[in-house]
Enzyme design. Sequence first.
Site, PDB file in Angstrom:
ATOM      1  N   GLU A  49      -8.535   4.924   2.728  1.00  0.00           N
ATOM      2  CA  GLU A  49      -7.206   5.242   1.711  1.00  0.00           C
ATOM      3  C   GLU A  49      -6.469   4.187   1.686  1.00  0.00           C
ATOM      4  O   GLU A  49      -5.872   3.702   0.391  1.00  0.00           O
ATOM      5  CB  GLU A  49      -6.584   6.624   1.825  1.00  0.00           C
ATOM      6  CG  GLU A  49      -7.561   7.615   1.791  1.00  0.00           C
ATOM      7  CD  GLU A  49      -8.145   7.966   0.601  1.00  0.00           C
ATOM      8  OE1 GLU A  49      -7.782   7.426  -0.489  1.00  0.00           O
ATOM      9  OE2 GLU A  49      -9.352   8.596   0.371  1.00  0.00           O
ATOM     10  N   TYR A 132       0.701  10.970  -1.225  1.00  0.00           N
ATOM     11  CA  TYR A 132      -0.864  10.593  -1.485  1.00  0.00           C
ATOM     12  C   TYR A 132      -1.735  10.548  -0.241  1.00  0.00           C
ATOM     13  O   TYR A 132      -2.676  11.351  -0.237  1.00  0.00           O
ATOM     14  CB  TYR A 132      -1.065   9.732  -2.725  1.00  0.00           C
ATOM     15  CG  TYR A 132      -2.597   9.321  -2.596  1.00  0.00           C
ATOM     16  CD1 TYR A 132      -3.420   9.974  -3.470  1.00  0.00           C
ATOM     17  CD2 TYR A 132      -2.997   8.242  -1.541  1.00  0.00           C
ATOM     18  CE1 TYR A 132      -4.638   9.609  -3.332  1.00  0.00           C
ATOM     19  CE2 TYR A 132      -4.503   7.956  -1.841  1.00  0.00           C
ATOM     20  CZ  TYR A 132      -5.272   8.771  -2.488  1.00  0.00           C
ATOM     21  OH  TYR A 132      -6.684   8.608  -2.453  1.00  0.00           O
ATOM     22  N   ASP A 150      -3.356  10.740  -7.874  1.00  0.00           N
ATOM     23  CA  ASP A 150      -3.244   9.183  -8.118  1.00  0.00           C
ATOM     24  C   ASP A 150      -3.193   9.025  -9.561  1.00  0.00           C
ATOM     25  O   ASP A 150      -3.274   9.935 -10.154  1.00  0.00           O
ATOM     26  CB  ASP A 150      -4.402   8.561  -7.111  1.00  0.00           C
ATOM     27  CG  ASP A 150      -5.810   8.831  -7.544  1.00  0.00           C
ATOM     28  OD1 ASP A 150      -6.001   9.466  -8.600  1.00  0.00           O
ATOM     29  OD2 ASP A 150      -6.489   8.013  -7.051  1.00  0.00           O
TER      30      ASP A 150
HETATM   31  N1  ADE Z   1      -9.801   6.419  -4.628  1.00  0.00           N
HETATM   32  C1  ADE Z   1      -8.984   6.543  -3.444  1.00  0.00           C
HETATM   33  N2  ADE Z   1      -9.596   7.384  -2.288  1.00  0.00           N
HETATM   34  C2  ADE Z   1     -10.739   8.015  -3.100  1.00  0.00           C
HETATM   35  C3  ADE Z   1     -11.799   8.743  -2.440  1.00  0.00           C
HETATM   36  N3  ADE Z   1     -11.713   9.326  -1.287  1.00  0.00           N
HETATM   37  N4  ADE Z   1     -12.535   9.205  -3.160  1.00  0.00           N
HETATM   38  C4  ADE Z   1     -12.729   8.686  -4.594  1.00  0.00           C
HETATM   39  N5  ADE Z   1     -11.809   7.979  -5.038  1.00  0.00           N
HETATM   40  C5  ADE Z   1     -10.993   7.597  -4.537  1.00  0.00           C
END
Ligand code: ADE
Length: 330
Positions: A49, A132, A150
């Site tokens: 992440e 987030y 997001d």
């Molecule tokens: N963007 C950021 N983290 C994500 C996730 N776990 N799955 C899909 N898109 C993402």
Amino acid sequence: MKKAQPISGSFSNSQQQRLRRSLLAWYDHHARDLPWRANRDPYRVWLSEIMLQQTRVAAVIEHYHEFLRRFPTVERLAAASESRVLAAFSGLGYYRRARMLHAAAKVIVREHGGEFPEKHEGLRELPGIGRYTAAAIASIAFDEPVAVVDGNVERVLQRVSGKRLTGEELWRAANELLDAKRPGDFNQAMMELGATVCTPRAPACLTCPVVEVCATRGELAVTAQPLPQKKREIHYELDCREGKVFLVQRAQDASLMAGMWELPEKVGANGVGTPSYTLRHSITVTDYTVKVWRGSTASPPGGKWIPVGRLTQTPLTGLARKILRKADVL
Ligand code: ADE
């Protein structure tokens, strides 16, 4: 006859239920096979992440494997030197993220015995973990029913609801829709839908799993216009001899990429002679034309001869890596 009851939030009950069911069924079949989805280890979820913030999935995958090879556990990350952590992050840009990651690893080891807090409130106390990221880790790794928002989720919520939701309204709407039994999958499915189907321009409504409950079917114009790009030209010196390359370190208090290593800038090169090669590089709103001049540097202060074999352990700026790769030095 049973009629869907509008509720006080952004979606009717029936809209919520149909969306959850269709979205999760779609995700079960179409989820991208991404390395951090292989298990729910909070260390891996957290790392992915953080890396995914402002960086494309393809670029993250490469760095994710290498980072885990160097630091397979939160304990190993906490014990590493900052310079090794920055080196493993170099190429992803945004080194503040790497510093925060390192600081958070130390707190997790020192204050939590190496275990991640399981609730979003506890995660949020850690350096570099905002609303987030706390919700993403808590839902994906620990099944806590908290929604993420997001940029992708924001667009999906606005289009499905047909409302220009902003700020707190977005978080409320996301939590209203969330599937409390599969919060991690639901959150990832919303992000995935935004990234692959409900894209900013030309959304693929024909293949969208939630088109039937969508209020706009792609028609809600996306307001945010891309910022105009500025253009700049920049010149660097590349001096490589006897297996070493001359690099300079950015100031420790620089606002961007503090302490990272880069090539010395060539002064007074504009319009004189021909550079060895040219490449393009974009940083946020600026498109750079980068001209590289091979030869002897003036060895400016703050510089050092770094053995080529040590470059992968050196925190280089993304642009320095690009230049060195193009010259086959890296
Ligand atoms: N963007 C950021 N983290 C994500 C996730 N776990 N799955 C899909 N898109 C993402």
